[in-house]
Design a protein around this motif. Structure first.
Motif, mmCIF file in Angstrom:
data_model
loop_
_atom_site.group_PDB
_atom_site.id
_atom_site.type_symbol
_atom_site.label_atom_id
_atom_site.label_comp_id
_atom_site.label_asym_id
_atom_site.label_seq_id
_atom_site.Cartn_x
_atom_site.Cartn_y
_atom_site.Cartn_z
ATOM 1 N N VAL A 102 0.836 -1.205 0.000
ATOM 2 C CA VAL A 102 0.000 0.000 0.000
ATOM 3 C C VAL A 102 0.870 1.254 0.000
ATOM 4 O O VAL A 102 0.600 2.201 -0.738
ATOM 5 N N SER A 105 2.513 1.429 -3.601
ATOM 6 C CA SER A 105 1.582 1.589 -4.734
ATOM 7 C C SER A 105 0.696 2.826 -4.603
ATOM 8 O O SER A 105 0.084 3.251 -5.581
ATOM 9 N N HIS A 106 0.588 3.364 -3.392
ATOM 10 C CA HIS A 106 -0.295 4.500 -3.097
ATOM 11 C C HIS A 106 -1.765 4.124 -3.247
ATOM 12 O O HIS A 106 -2.619 4.994 -3.354
ATOM 13 N N GLU A 107 -2.065 2.838 -3.258
ATOM 14 C CA GLU A 107 -3.431 2.346 -3.432
ATOM 15 C C GLU A 107 -3.864 1.547 -2.201
ATOM 16 O O GLU A 107 -3.079 0.796 -1.640
ATOM 17 N N PRO A 108 -5.131 1.677 -1.788
ATOM 18 C CA PRO A 108 -5.622 0.904 -0.637
ATOM 19 C C PRO A 108 -5.733 -0.580 -0.969
ATOM 20 O O PRO A 108 -5.756 -0.971 -2.138
ATOM 21 N N GLU A 109 -5.787 -1.387 0.068
ATOM 22 C CA GLU A 109 -5.917 -2.836 -0.104
ATOM 23 C C GLU A 109 -6.805 -3.369 1.014
ATOM 24 O O GLU A 109 -6.650 -2.987 2.160
ATOM 25 N N MET A 139 -4.783 1.647 4.074
ATOM 26 C CA MET A 139 -4.873 2.814 3.193
ATOM 27 C C MET A 139 -3.679 3.742 3.401
ATOM 28 O O MET A 139 -3.249 3.939 4.537
ATOM 29 N N ARG A 147 -0.396 14.009 -3.617
ATOM 30 C CA ARG A 147 -0.273 12.579 -3.311
ATOM 31 C C ARG A 147 1.006 11.971 -3.869
ATOM 32 O O ARG A 147 1.009 10.850 -4.381
#
Length: 159
Positions: A102, A105-109, A139, A147
């Protein structure tokens, strides 16, 4: 949840203002979520820490957390979690875990039914099984609208 904009990202140490903002946000969030559900929850923050070799790991040691609801096993999961250091190096995916993925990648999981996962997917699976952890939501936390890079990772754990 509290607005974290205006807080400054840490270099090698956690800024007191950011830590205070995160603590306040976790308390507010946890009290809201605890009222909504019956299952216990653990909310914790992971932040980057520079290693002597120049690499970066994510740690929860000494950082804000909150446990709400029925939480004995979640408190134990927190104690176990602080011993972990997750890599942020995408060239070492086996050491990243959900926290490192996370952050990088800067993306939630979200992970559902951790009781059926294996260690390649979720590094703390043995501990999650012992502590009856079922779901996690991870997150990235940003302090700037661009960001560019997260200052921390927020983890919500439900038993």
């Amino acid at each position: 949840m509290s607005d974290l904009r205006g807080a400054h990202p840490p270099t090698t140490t956690v800024s007191a203002d950011l830590k205070k903002s995160l603590s306040k946000a976790l308390i507010e969030f946890t009290s809201d979520v605890a009222v909504a559900g019956k299952a216990g929850i653990l909310v914790q923050v992971w932040m980057p820490e520079a290693c002597p070799d120049g690499s970066m790991v994510l740690t929860a040691q000494g950082l804000p957390f909150a446990v709400a609801g029925v939480g004995d096993l979640l408190a134990l999961f927190r104690c176990v979690s602080v011993r972990y250091r997750f890599s942020s190096d995408v060239m070492k995916p086996a050491l990243m875990g959900a926290i490192g993925r996370v952050y990088s990648s800067h993306e939630p999981e979200m992970s559902n039914n951790l009781q059926k996962y294996d260690k390649q997917v979720y590094l703390r699976v043995s501990e999650a099984q012992r502590c009856r952890v079922h779901t996690t939501l991870v997150m990235p936390i940003f302090t700037s609208e661009s960001r560019d890079s997260p200052v921390a990772v927020f983890e919500l754990v439900q038993g």
